[in-house]
Design an enzyme around this catalytic site. Structure first.
Site, PDB file in Angstrom:
ATOM      1  N   ASP A   1     158.353  60.464  27.463  1.00  0.00           N
ATOM      2  CA  ASP A   1     159.072  59.811  28.551  1.00  0.00           C
ATOM      3  C   ASP A   1     158.654  60.415  29.882  1.00  0.00           C
ATOM      4  OD1 ASP A   1     161.682  61.751  29.532  1.00  0.00           O
ATOM      5  OD2 ASP A   1     160.729  62.226  27.615  1.00  0.00           O
ATOM      6  N   SER A   2     158.597  59.579  30.919  1.00  0.00           N
ATOM      7  CA  SER A   2     158.299  60.012  32.283  1.00  0.00           C
ATOM      8  C   SER A   2     156.983  60.786  32.319  1.00  0.00           C
ATOM      9  CB  SER A   2     159.461  60.840  32.832  1.00  0.00           C
ATOM     10  OG  SER A   2     159.345  61.045  34.210  1.00  0.00           O
TER      11      SER A   2
END
Length: 581
Positions: A272-273
């Site tokens: 994620d991210s």
């Protein structure tokens, strides 16, 4: 010694023991296992933020139409926390994000491991072959020597206890203990595996914060998970995070003696991210180094353009918690980049991928300004247009500031549109035409756009969109790791397009929206605009535009619905680590 003193002279021993206790109590430092008291107050949201958000929610409405009060408060509190964090040092925030993590769920089995440093050496050799002299000059420090003084590469395996109990006739299961209970020796062979890379802007976080998410994914997809704590910037900037991710991958597919290797085709890399960006960087490294690719990859709000050139960086400021002007902290030793090991040899100043704004302070903790266009830093600048990768699932919220780069990556990788800078890498002498042709094949991509959702909404609150997203992640793991070669050929014939676009409403309704998305690019002007914004050669222009836009948004523009036309200027922004000079 104390016992001998006790036997010879009890009285003197009592006296010396009392003195030693006084000295030790004064000097002893307890290990850092809890959050320091000075940082506890930083975790408490100010009451004015809560009250003002409640008032604004009912008086003017939420920033995004479908947000409940609870969700509105969560985003506001997180946004305020990041804003107040600018008064703390990098080290303070790293303590908060690494000391305490989520507990291991009671229905999960886990095993901690330390990956031998030899795998970092192997990863360094592979990664070093992908950089030429100009790239090394751009990177600007001796990253290969960083592993010598760094902490061991730590990882954690997890699997559901129910999965273990359901396994029969597996050599990895030991039932010889007196209780008769099954014991798993992780990792299990012949088991699908999720290799997870955590987010945190490359300078925060640890895998322990993601145990709840990983446990849900493991149970829903009938898989085991593996996550690592890669080295964090700014103390360990690019490319050592890529080196650690590659080292962990090599550890899984070619482990030490006594551990069963995992078939690469049963691995799904996820993140994620910043972890999503690192997932893309790892895939590019595996592809260009000629190493076996995984069965698939899935990214949650991936950060793949560190130059922040796209429109949504500005247009979605009101509906996301990412700081408008980026991550900033009080100066400390962590931001003293002169402490990094220097290059032993220095060549002439390189030009490929660099920006001429040498008088600007560093934008990102993770990488120097001149490296931001290197493909392993910002994968949107990949010279092969993200082709030749395993099947991708990209999840993004329509209200998040990184939304456009996810859409761009999906369109680019699937060859729906081409990049003006897409060329074959001529720095490598590779005469294998068949291999080159394979690398240039478009990548199968599933793009899922979640209406009104901010950055990494999957891990914020248990809402309908987040629950739906996690289930679809688990389904993707099953899909890309269970079909055999014959099934894959059949699926490839059935699929008329390598790009699949779906929009998920706040209530979880799924709609096929590929044609609607492509209509936005029908005349080619929007794609050309994105290409031009990525090609800009100066960071100063980006920074000046965003400063003006942020001032305008704060002073004039009300919160807006990301689905309605927004007519403010469309500059880019850099989530900078320091203010510009």
């Amino acid at each position: 010694i104390q016992h001998r003193l006790f036997r010879t002279d009890r009285a003197s021993h009592r006296l010396s023991l009392q003195k030693s206790q006084v000295v030790n109590n004064a000097k002893k430092k307890e290990p850092q296992t809890n959050i320091p008291p000075k940082l506890w107050g930083h975790l408490i949201p100010p009451m004015p933020v809560v009250t003002s958000t409640i008032y604004r929610h009912y008086a003017k409405g939420p920033p995004a139409k479908s947000w409940s009060l609870t969700f509105d408060l969560a985003v506001a509190i997180l946004s305020d926390f990041l804003k107040r964090s600018s008064n703390k040092t990098v080290e303070d925030l790293q303590q908060l994000s690494t000391i305490k993590g989520a507990p291991v769920p009671s229905d999960m089995k886990r095993r901690k491991v330390f990956i031998p440093n030899d795998y970092r050496v192997r990863a360094s050799n592979h990664l070093g072959c992908l950089f030429n002299a100009e790239d090394e000059e751009l990177i600007g420090w001796d990253w290969k020597s960083d592993k010598k003084g760094a902490n061991e590469l730590k990882g954690e395996w997890m699997i559901s206890k129910k999965t273990i109990n359901n396994i029969k006739n597996n050599d990895d299961i030991d039932v010889s203990d007196s209780s008769g209970a099954k014991k798993a020796v992780l990792p299990l062979k012949n088991k699908r595996t999720i290799f997870y890379l955590h987010g945190g802007a490359y300078y925060l976080g640890s895998y322990s914060l993601y145990r709840s998410l990983l446990a849900r994914l493991a149970k829903l997809s009938d898989s085991q998970t593996f996550a690592i704590n890669y080295r964090l910037a700014p103390q360990h900037p690019f490319p050592v995070a890529v080196e650690d991710a590659l080292a962990a991958y090599l550890y899984m597919v070619d482990p030490p003696e006594g551990i069963e290797p995992i078939d690469p085709k049963s691995i799904v890399i996820a993140g994620d991210s910043a972890g999503g960006g690192l997932t893309f960087s790892l895939l590019l490294t595996l592809r260009d180094a000629g190493l076996p690719l995984p069965g698939g990859a899935m990214t949650l709000s991936p950060w793949i353009d560190l130059t922040h050139s796209f429109d949504s960086i500005i247009n979605n400021i009101s509906t996301d918690f990412l700081p408008p002007m980026g991550f900033k902290h009080v100066l400390s030793d962590a931001q003293d980049y002169t402490l990094l090991p220097p290059l032993t040899k220095r060549t002439s100043q390189a030009s490929m991928g660099s920006f001429p704004d040498d008088d600007l302070d560093r934008f990102q903790f993770y990488a120097a300004n001149r490296t931001l266009k290197l493909p392993l830093v910002s994968p949107v600048f990949d010279k092969k247009s993200l082709h030749g990768l395993p099947k991708l699932l990209i999840q993004t919220g329509t209200a998040e500031r990184l939304h456009d780069e996810s859409v761009y990556a999906a369109l680019l990788a699937s060859n729906t549109f081409s990049s003006s800078s897409s060329t074959t890498d001529t720095r490598k002498n590779n005469n294998d035409n068949e291999k080159n042709q394979q690398l240039q094949q478009p990548t199968d991509v599933i793009l899922e756009m979640y209406v009104d959702q901010p950055h990494v909404f999957q891990i914020l609150l248990p809402t309908r969109p987040s629950t739906c997203a996690i289930k679809r992640l688990a389904n993707f793991v099953r899909d890309v790791t269970t079909v055999n070669d014959n099934d894959k050929e059949k699926l490839n014939k059935e699929e008329q397009s390598v790009l699949k676009v779906q929009t998920i409403s706040p209530r979880g309704k799924v709609t096929e929206t590929k044609q609607e998305l492509l209509k936005e690019f029908k005349d080619g002007s929007k794609w050309a605009d994105w290409q031009n914004r990525l090609a800009r050669k100066t960071l100063r222009e980006r920074l000046e535009e965003v400063e003006a836009a942020v001032v305008k948004i704060k002073n004039e523009d009300p919160p807006h619905d990301p689905h309605q036309p927004h007519h403010s200027p469309q500059p880019s922004i850099s989530l900078s680590s320091k203010a510009p000079s």
